[in-house]
Write an enzyme that holds these catalytic residues in place. Structure first.
Site, PDB file in Angstrom:
ATOM      1  N   LEU A  58     -24.589   9.429   3.867  1.00 20.38           N
ATOM      2  CA  LEU A  58     -24.693   8.961   2.491  1.00 20.38           C
ATOM      3  C   LEU A  58     -23.319   8.601   1.918  1.00 20.38           C
ATOM      4  CD1 LEU A  58     -26.695   9.073  -0.128  1.00 20.38           C
ATOM      5  CD2 LEU A  58     -25.371  11.136  -0.587  1.00 20.38           C
ATOM      6  N   HIS A  59     -23.248   7.524   1.165  1.00 25.31           N
ATOM      7  CA  HIS A  59     -22.022   7.166   0.449  1.00 25.31           C
ATOM      8  C   HIS A  59     -22.389   6.324  -0.774  1.00 25.31           C
ATOM      9  CE1 HIS A  59     -22.730   4.256   3.682  1.00 25.31           C
ATOM     10  NE2 HIS A  59     -22.186   3.331   2.903  1.00 25.31           N
TER      11      HIS A  59
END
Length: 190
Positions: free
Chosen positions: A147-148
């Site tokens: 995730l980012h």
């Protein structure tokens, strides 16, 4: 030559073939070939499959382009930015989906995103921001397994023919210079 008018400059004679000159100017961006070919992308979904977002925290800030570190997440410059100052806020923990974050991680990702916006505003005076997470490859995530959150500064008129026609982005500053500028401002904004 036929059709030339007196006094007109004459184009130099060039042999036909690859690399022959034409009326187009070219901006070469060979560094983007690594992105196009997938160099440095994880080989699988696990943290040990070459995930850059798991590797970056172990590097010195300057080498990893880390702007700021928290307890559960960190802010890093995007290696292939849409605009100058394009940051990513990443949890340290290797999770793919926003719903997999615990409450403390959600809070810190949110706080780092707010801080990133404030710092970029102070340094670069953007007119707005695009914020977002691409969840899954089909949603556009280049690295779907970790995730980012994207923090992309925007200015009026920042979209022009270069990305649309030339498939090239023009950035006015080297990433290491942008990192130093934002990291210095981040410390001062504490």
């Amino acid at each position: 030559m036929a059709g030339e008018q007196p006094g007109e400059p004459r184009a130099p004679e060039e042999p036909p073939g690859p690399g022959a000159g034409d009326a187009f100017e070219r901006l070469w961006t060979p560094h983007r070939m690594a992105y196009i070919t997938g160099e440095g992308k994880p080989s699988g979904p696990g943290a040990d499959d070459g995930c850059p977002f798991c590797r970056i925290p172990g590097l010195p800030d300057e080498e990893g382009l880390v702007v700021a570190r928290g307890e559960r997440a960190y802010a890093v410059l995007n290696l292939y930015p849409y605009n100058a100052g394009h940051l990513l806020v990443c949890p340290y923990r290797h999770v793919a989906d926003y719903t997999d974050l615990d409450a403390a991680e959600v809070a810190e990702v949110g706080a780092l995103t707010q801080r990133a916006m404030a710092v970029v505003r102070a340094v670069s005076a953007p007119h707005g921001f695009n914020l977002g997470m691409n969840q899954g490859s089909v949603a556009g995530a280049g690295i779907a397994a970790h995730l980012h959150q994207h923090v992309v500064p925007r200015w009026g008129g920042d979209t022009n023919f270069m990305p649309v026609v030339g498939r090239t982005r023009v950035l006015p500053q080297l990433l290491r210079d942008t990192r130093a500028l934002l990291a210095g401002a981040w410390e001062g904004a504490a």
